[in-house]
Design an enzyme around this catalytic site. Structure first.
Site, PDB file in Angstrom:
ATOM      1  N   ASN A  34      42.741  51.152  65.490  1.00 17.66           N
ATOM      2  CA  ASN A  34      42.097  52.396  63.727  1.00 17.66           C
ATOM      3  C   ASN A  34      40.691  52.336  64.028  1.00 17.66           C
ATOM      4  O   ASN A  34      39.538  52.129  63.085  1.00 17.66           O
ATOM      5  CB  ASN A  34      42.581  51.595  62.666  1.00 17.66           C
ATOM      6  CG  ASN A  34      42.326  52.093  61.357  1.00 17.66           C
ATOM      7  OD1 ASN A  34      41.844  53.872  61.234  1.00 17.66           O
ATOM      8  ND2 ASN A  34      42.207  51.372  60.350  1.00 17.66           N
ATOM      9  N   ALA A  42      43.293  41.597  63.035  1.00 22.81           N
ATOM     10  CA  ALA A  42      44.121  42.626  63.148  1.00 22.81           C
ATOM     11  C   ALA A  42      45.733  42.552  62.009  1.00 22.81           C
ATOM     12  O   ALA A  42      45.971  42.095  61.973  1.00 22.81           O
ATOM     13  CB  ALA A  42      44.807  42.501  64.825  1.00 22.81           C
ATOM     14  N   ASN A  50      54.389  45.070  62.184  1.00 23.33           N
ATOM     15  CA  ASN A  50      52.952  45.772  63.234  1.00 23.33           C
ATOM     16  C   ASN A  50      51.996  43.776  62.109  1.00 23.33           C
ATOM     17  O   ASN A  50      51.338  43.310  63.245  1.00 23.33           O
ATOM     18  CB  ASN A  50      51.937  46.655  62.996  1.00 23.33           C
ATOM     19  CG  ASN A  50      50.166  46.344  63.628  1.00 23.33           C
ATOM     20  OD1 ASN A  50      50.531  46.509  64.755  1.00 23.33           O
ATOM     21  ND2 ASN A  50      49.785  45.929  62.703  1.00 23.33           N
ATOM     22  N   SER A  80      44.292  38.910  50.481  1.00 27.01           N
ATOM     23  CA  SER A  80      43.756  39.948  49.808  1.00 27.01           C
ATOM     24  C   SER A  80      44.578  40.105  48.478  1.00 27.01           C
ATOM     25  O   SER A  80      45.289  38.945  48.187  1.00 27.01           O
ATOM     26  CB  SER A  80      44.517  41.391  49.861  1.00 27.01           C
ATOM     27  OG  SER A  80      44.748  42.593  49.213  1.00 27.01           O
ATOM     28  N   TYR A 101      52.173  46.900  52.634  1.00 27.19           N
ATOM     29  CA  TYR A 101      50.242  46.631  53.132  1.00 27.19           C
ATOM     30  C   TYR A 101      50.737  44.804  51.862  1.00 27.19           C
ATOM     31  O   TYR A 101      50.458  43.595  52.407  1.00 27.19           O
ATOM     32  CB  TYR A 101      49.726  46.922  52.687  1.00 27.19           C
ATOM     33  CG  TYR A 101      48.511  46.653  52.513  1.00 27.19           C
ATOM     34  CD1 TYR A 101      47.441  46.314  51.366  1.00 27.19           C
ATOM     35  CD2 TYR A 101      47.757  46.695  53.538  1.00 27.19           C
ATOM     36  CE1 TYR A 101      46.275  45.135  51.525  1.00 27.19           C
ATOM     37  CE2 TYR A 101      46.788  45.808  54.236  1.00 27.19           C
ATOM     38  CZ  TYR A 101      45.667  45.276  52.760  1.00 27.19           C
ATOM     39  OH  TYR A 101      44.901  44.707  52.834  1.00 27.19           O
ATOM     40  N   LYS A 143      50.829  41.019  52.678  1.00 30.37           N
ATOM     41  CA  LYS A 143      49.872  39.718  53.387  1.00 30.37           C
ATOM     42  C   LYS A 143      50.241  38.721  52.425  1.00 30.37           C
ATOM     43  O   LYS A 143      50.092  37.402  52.850  1.00 30.37           O
ATOM     44  CB  LYS A 143      48.630  40.413  52.346  1.00 30.37           C
ATOM     45  CG  LYS A 143      47.524  41.368  52.340  1.00 30.37           C
ATOM     46  CD  LYS A 143      46.729  40.838  53.944  1.00 30.37           C
ATOM     47  CE  LYS A 143      46.193  42.204  54.762  1.00 30.37           C
ATOM     48  NZ  LYS A 143      45.451  41.817  55.951  1.00 30.37           N
ATOM     49  N   ARG A 151      37.374  47.189  39.355  1.00 31.75           N
ATOM     50  CA  ARG A 151      37.684  46.094  40.567  1.00 31.75           C
ATOM     51  C   ARG A 151      36.463  45.744  40.816  1.00 31.75           C
ATOM     52  O   ARG A 151      34.812  45.917  40.142  1.00 31.75           O
ATOM     53  CB  ARG A 151      37.853  47.558  41.730  1.00 31.75           C
ATOM     54  CG  ARG A 151      39.086  48.149  41.479  1.00 31.75           C
ATOM     55  CD  ARG A 151      40.008  47.748  42.012  1.00 31.75           C
ATOM     56  NE  ARG A 151      41.549  48.326  42.047  1.00 31.75           N
ATOM     57  CZ  ARG A 151      41.742  49.154  40.985  1.00 31.75           C
ATOM     58  NH1 ARG A 151      41.797  48.690  39.775  1.00 31.75           N
ATOM     59  NH2 ARG A 151      43.439  49.136  41.270  1.00 31.75           N
ATOM     60  N   ASP A 205      48.352  51.353  41.945  1.00 28.50           N
ATOM     61  CA  ASP A 205      46.875  50.877  40.867  1.00 28.50           C
ATOM     62  C   ASP A 205      47.366  50.163  39.814  1.00 28.50           C
ATOM     63  O   ASP A 205      47.731  50.762  38.746  1.00 28.50           O
ATOM     64  CB  ASP A 205      45.881  52.392  40.728  1.00 28.50           C
ATOM     65  CG  ASP A 205      45.099  52.726  41.955  1.00 28.50           C
ATOM     66  OD1 ASP A 205      45.627  52.389  42.470  1.00 28.50           O
ATOM     67  OD2 ASP A 205      44.522  54.134  41.606  1.00 28.50           O
TER      68      ASP A 205
HETATM   69  C1  WQD Z   1      39.766  51.523  43.685  1.00 30.76           C
HETATM   70  C2  WQD Z   1      39.329  52.662  42.830  1.00 30.76           C
HETATM   71  C3  WQD Z   1      41.293  54.169  42.756  1.00 30.76           C
HETATM   72  C4  WQD Z   1      39.948  56.753  45.464  1.00 30.76           C
HETATM   73  C5  WQD Z   1      42.132  48.806  48.304  1.00 30.76           C
HETATM   74  C6  WQD Z   1      42.394  48.632  49.504  1.00 30.76           C
HETATM   75  C7  WQD Z   1      43.429  47.020  49.365  1.00 30.76           C
HETATM   76  C8  WQD Z   1      42.344  45.640  48.994  1.00 30.76           C
HETATM   77  C9  WQD Z   1      42.288  46.782  48.424  1.00 30.76           C
HETATM   78  C10 WQD Z   1      41.973  45.053  51.409  1.00 30.76           C
HETATM   79  C11 WQD Z   1      40.836  52.383  42.249  1.00 30.76           C
HETATM   80  C12 WQD Z   1      40.122  54.800  43.101  1.00 30.76           C
HETATM   81  C13 WQD Z   1      40.260  55.244  44.836  1.00 30.76           C
HETATM   82  C14 WQD Z   1      39.531  58.340  44.850  1.00 30.76           C
HETATM   83  C15 WQD Z   1      39.970  56.931  42.597  1.00 30.76           C
HETATM   84  N1  WQD Z   1      41.842  45.888  50.660  1.00 30.76           N
HETATM   85  N2  WQD Z   1      40.145  56.180  43.506  1.00 30.76           N
HETATM   86  N3  WQD Z   1      39.536  58.131  43.799  1.00 30.76           N
HETATM   87  O1  WQD Z   1      42.686  50.555  45.852  1.00 30.76           O
HETATM   88  O2  WQD Z   1      41.737  49.300  44.355  1.00 30.76           O
HETATM   89  O3  WQD Z   1      42.283  48.729  47.372  1.00 30.76           O
HETATM   90  O4  WQD Z   1      40.721  47.060  47.749  1.00 30.76           O
HETATM   91  O5  WQD Z   1      42.893  44.241  51.418  1.00 30.76           O
HETATM   92  O6  WQD Z   1      44.353  47.057  50.667  1.00 30.76           O
HETATM   93  O7  WQD Z   1      43.076  49.792  49.993  1.00 30.76           O
HETATM   94  O8  WQD Z   1      40.545  50.360  45.934  1.00 30.76           O
HETATM   95  O9  WQD Z   1      38.760  51.853  47.344  1.00 30.76           O
HETATM   96  O10 WQD Z   1      41.587  52.642  47.046  1.00 30.76           O
HETATM   97  O11 WQD Z   1      40.657  52.350  45.004  1.00 30.76           O
HETATM   98  O12 WQD Z   1      39.078  57.281  41.388  1.00 30.76           O
HETATM   99  O13 WQD Z   1      39.178  59.321  45.888  1.00 30.76           O
HETATM  100  O14 WQD Z   1      38.637  53.687  42.972  1.00 30.76           O
HETATM  101  O15 WQD Z   1      42.305  54.953  41.373  1.00 30.76           O
HETATM  102  O16 WQD Z   1      41.103  52.399  41.082  1.00 30.76           O
HETATM  103  P1  WQD Z   1      42.158  49.815  45.657  1.00 30.76           P
HETATM  104  P2  WQD Z   1      40.426  51.912  46.038  1.00 30.76           P
END
Ligand code: WQD
Length: 343
Positions: free
Chosen positions: A38, A85, A103, A127, A152, A156, A234, A301
Site C-alpha cells: 500500500n 504494518a 495479515n 486506533s 479491521y 486492533k 471526529r 460510522d
Molecule cells: C470521517 C468522517 C465519514 C468520507 C478513520 C479510519 C480508521 C481509523 C479512524 C486509524 C465520517 C465522513 C468520509 C466521505 C464523508 N484510523 N465522510 N464523506 O471513518 O472516522 O475512520 O479514522 O485507525 O481506520 O478509517 O474516518 O475519514 O473515513 O470519515 O462524509 O467521502 O467523514 O462518514 O463521519 P473514520 P473517515
C-alpha cells in the site's frame, strides 16, 4: 544524537514515512520493513530529500516467518520497534475479513516470536476504533473497549490483547499502544503525504481530490445525526503531530521510569470537528471551493468521537500543536505536489 536503531514496519506508508522523518530529526537510525502493498519505494527518495538520510529498506511480508526471523536475528542492534504494518481500510475489512485477520495478526505474532527474549521497546499503531461508539465524551483510555464495528477494528483490539499477554510472559518487552484518532494532513515540505489507492475512503483525501478535480462532489455521509450541524464529529490530528508522539513514546520507554510494561495513550487533539466544519476549514485555509452534497449515512460510522488526551501530555510530554487549518493547507499542498509528480 542517540543513533539508536529503530525498526519501522510499514515505514513507507502514510504515518510510517512521517514517523521515519521525525526519528531522523530526533537523531535515531530508522530501518524500514515494508511489503509495498500500500505504498511506493519512491517515498524513500522523498525522505532523503527532506532529511538528507535514505533509510535502509527491506522489502518483505512480515507474514513470512522465515524472512522475519532471519531479519531479526541479523539485526541484533535494534533498540526499538514501531509497528505500523497492517491493512487499514474499514470497508475492505468487512468484504475480506480473513485477509485482515491473517495479515494484521499473523505479522504481529511473527514479529513478536522472532524477538524471543530480547529486550525491546515496542510502539504499536492502535486506533480509537477500539472504543466503538463511546458512552462518554471526550473518551478516555479507561473507556471500555467495545465490540469492534469492523474486522479491521477487531484486529486492533486483538493485537492490543496479544501485546498485553506477551508483555506478561516476556520480562524484557515494553509496549506502548498509541490509539490514533483521525490522522490527516502532510509534511510541511509537501514531499510526503497520504497516497490513497483508488477512490479514497477517508474524508480529507476525498476533499482534496474533489477540489483538484480528480473526483466529483464530496458526498457527506449523513446530516441527520444528533450533532450541532447534523454531520459526524471526529478528532482530526495532523500526521506530523502524530508522528512525533511515537518518538515521545520511545523516549519514555528508554527512561525505564515505568514499571508498567504495557501502556495505552490516546493520540488526538482533544477537539471534535464535524464533516462540514472540516470542509469549511479546507475552503478557508486554501481559498478553494470544495463542492459537496448530502448523502445517506455510511454503515459502521459512529456519530461522534474525540479524545481525552491529557494522559499523553502528562506522561509522554507530548501534545498536538498543529490546528485544522494547517492540516487542510498541508493536505492541499500535497495534493498539488502529487498532481505534478505522480507516484
Ligand atoms: C470521517 C468522517 C465519514 C468520507 C478513520 C479510519 C480508521 C481509523 C479512524 C486509524 C465520517 C465522513 C468520509 C466521505 C464523508 N484510523 N465522510 N464523506 O471513518 O472516522 O475512520 O479514522 O485507525 O481506520 O478509517 O474516518 O475519514 O473515513 O470519515 O462524509 O467521502 O467523514 O462518514 O463521519 P473514520 P473517515
Amino acid at each position: 544524537m542517540s543513533g539508536k536503531k529503530v525498526l519501522v514496519t510499514g515505514g513507507t506508508g502514510f504515518i510510517g514515512s512521517h514517523t521515519v522523518v521525525e526519528l531522523i530529526n530526533a537523531g535515531y537510525t530508522p530501518i524500514i520493513i515494508d511489503d509495498l502493498s500500500n505504498s511506493t519505494p519512491q517515498i524513500l527518495n522523498q525522505i532523503e530529500t527532506i532529511t538528507g538520510v535514505k533509510p535502509d529498506f527491506f522489502q518483505f511480508d512480515l507474514c513470512d516467518s522465515k524472512a522475519t526471523f532471519e531479519f531479526i536475528s541479523q539485526n541484533s542492534d535494534i533498540d526499538g520497534i514501531i509497528h505500523f504494518a497492517a491493512f487499514k481500510s474499514v470497508g475492505e475489512s468487512v468484504e475480506n475479513p480473513l485477509s485482515y485477520y491473517r495479515n494484521n495478526l499473523y505479522s504481529l505474532v511473527n514479529l513478536l516470536e522472532s524477538l524471543s527474549d530480547r529486550p525491546m521497546n515496542f510502539v504499536f499503531s492502535s486506533s480509537c476504533t477500539v472504543y466503538g461508539e463511546p458512552e462518554k465524551l471526550p473518551v478516555t483510555e479507561e473507556a471500555p473497549v467495545k465490540k469492534a464495528e469492523s474486522p479491521y477494528g477487531n484486529t486492533k483490539q486483538i493485537s492490543e490483547e496479544i501485546l498485553l499477554d506477551t508483555t506478561k510472559a516476556k520480562g524484557n518487552l515494553k509496549v506502548t499502544a498509541l490509539r490514533y484518532f483521525n490522522p490527516v494532513g502532510a509534511h510541511a515540505s509537501a514531499l510526503i503525504g497520504e497516497l490513497p489507492t483508488g477512490v479514497p475512503q477517508n474524508l480529507v483525501p476525498f476533499i482534496t481530490q474533489a477540489a483538484i478535480g480528480k473526483r466529483g462532489d464530496i458526498v457527506v455521509h449523513g446530516n441527520d445525526y444528533n450533532t450541532p450541524d447534523g454531520t459526524c464529529i471526529r478528532d482530526y490530528i495532523h500526521v506530523v503531530d502524530l508522528a512525533k508522539a511515537h518518538i515521545s513514546a520511545l523516549k519514555k520507554m528508554e527512561q525505564h521510569t515505568d514499571e508498567d510494561r504495557f501502556k495505552v495513550y490516546n493520540i488526538g487533539t482533544g477537539k471534535g470537528s464535524s464533516v462540514l466544519e472540516v470542509i469549511h476549514a479546507f475552503e478557508n485555509a486554501t481559498g478553494v471551493k470544495a463542492g459537496y452534497k448530502m448523502g445517506p449515512r455510511r454503515p459502521g460510522d459512529v456519530e461522534q468521537i474525540f479524545g481525552e488526551v491529557g494522559k499523553a501530555e502528562r506522561e509522554l510530554a507530548w501534545k498536538a500543536e498543529l490546528n485544522l487549518s494547517v492540516m487542510m493547507s498541508s493536505a492541499w499542498a500535497w495534493e498539488n505536489y502529487i498532481k505534478e509528480n505522480p507516484m
